[in-house]
Design an enzyme around this catalytic site. Sequence first.
Site, mmCIF file in Angstrom:
data_model
loop_
_atom_site.group_PDB
_atom_site.id
_atom_site.type_symbol
_atom_site.label_atom_id
_atom_site.label_comp_id
_atom_site.label_asym_id
_atom_site.label_seq_id
_atom_site.Cartn_x
_atom_site.Cartn_y
_atom_site.Cartn_z
ATOM 1 N N LYS A 146 0.782 -1.268 0.000
ATOM 2 C CA LYS A 146 -0.139 -0.108 -0.012
ATOM 3 C C LYS A 146 0.836 1.164 0.022
ATOM 4 O O LYS A 146 2.148 1.278 0.637
ATOM 5 C CB LYS A 146 -0.889 -0.018 1.275
ATOM 6 C CG LYS A 146 -2.010 0.907 1.259
ATOM 7 C CD LYS A 146 -3.304 0.227 0.573
ATOM 8 C CE LYS A 146 -4.508 1.103 0.412
ATOM 9 N NZ LYS A 146 -6.000 0.476 -0.060
ATOM 10 N N GLY A 192 -21.303 7.018 3.839
ATOM 11 C CA GLY A 192 -20.457 7.003 2.793
ATOM 12 C C GLY A 192 -21.165 6.614 1.420
ATOM 13 O O GLY A 192 -21.668 5.610 1.229
ATOM 14 N N GLY A 251 -19.844 7.499 -1.803
ATOM 15 C CA GLY A 251 -19.058 7.756 -2.974
ATOM 16 C C GLY A 251 -18.805 6.611 -3.993
ATOM 17 O O GLY A 251 -20.056 6.107 -4.194
#
Length: 354
Positions: A81, A182, A184
Amino acid sequence: MTAFWTEADFDHHEMVHFVDDRKSGLKAIIALHSTHCGPGAGGTRFWHYPEPAGAMRDALRLSRGMSYKNAMAGLPMGGGKAVVLLQEGQRQTLEMLAAFGEAVESLGGRYVTAEDVGASVADMVTISHHTQHVCGLPAQEGAAGGDPGPYTAYGIYLGIKAAVQHKLGTDSMKDVRLSLQGCGSVGGGVARLAAADGAKLTLADINEAKAAALAQELGGETAPVDAIMGMECDVFSPNALGAILDTDGIAKLDCAIVAGGANNQLKRPEHGALLAARDILYAPDYVINGGGIINVALEYLARRDGQTCSSEEVRERIGMIPERLRSIWHESEESGQSADIVADQMARKLIGRG
Ligand code: NAD
């Protein structure tokens, strides 16, 4: 300064790479947790961290999560990551993206990057001019690749349906009350799929206009962001940021199931047991949200090997997520250990750390 190796989130990460490019102003951390199953793959998060320690924590936790996620998705990929540290209100520049691509390229394919919070497909294209070790590039019609969000949402929705079947004993989503935190790319996708099957939606987003527009489009309701976790519902689906399942958050929950896409939802490991003690069925985040990485990893592997992979093949692979979840819940019921612990044990075995 505390020794890095004693950081609470350090888990024998194979490598942590710091990037400080003075010319572009890029400051980034690339963490490789494990390459046991293949190159460490995981997205790049562009974020403003008030304290740099928060960026390090994210890089360490999220890269470990990617090792587990890729292994549990059955991918020949390890876990990595990256986080790019932005100033407050700053947006990544083309120069920063170029410097980031060069940093990824310098790792020679040990890390393969992708999109995450704060990044776009256009950013991935810019990065791809500087490294070949990138996935999530625009896809041809019907081929793997492109925006991972819709694939992640598809996997989460299949996981929510499996959880509803397992916990509430019904195959139908009609009138199932779903609270989404959320709205999104991922949360919005889950909302659309659930609405099409007749679920009753309650939506919250710090961008209130976004939640309101989605509720109007799909026929749901909105709730204030500080109230969404306490709404009475069948499924609470966190699709914003991590660490929301802490002692206070779990005490607020009034649901039968927690199943959503946000990474690292449990603030600390003991919070999984707290959910189980409240008889709430938990879909471990890195198992249910593997759809996006399945899509982009299959795209990357096909391109690397000079082949193609269809979006149908991607959806078939994502279709295995419910089976993985059911095996976790069954093992959890048999062993008495919480679902997150069972998932971690399965994942650690797969990455050779059992
Ligand atoms: P996104 O940026 O498109 O959407 C996140 C949404 O959450 C935004 O609308 C934002 O306004 C909202 N939000 C932020 N804080 C909030 C809060 N406190 N309360 C309510 N809403 C809040 O990001 P996304 O791609 O939808 O990802 C959402 C989560 O899923 C992240 O944790 C991400 O790491 C995880 N995830 C995403 C993917 C993917 O394919 N995009 C894959 C796996 C995991």
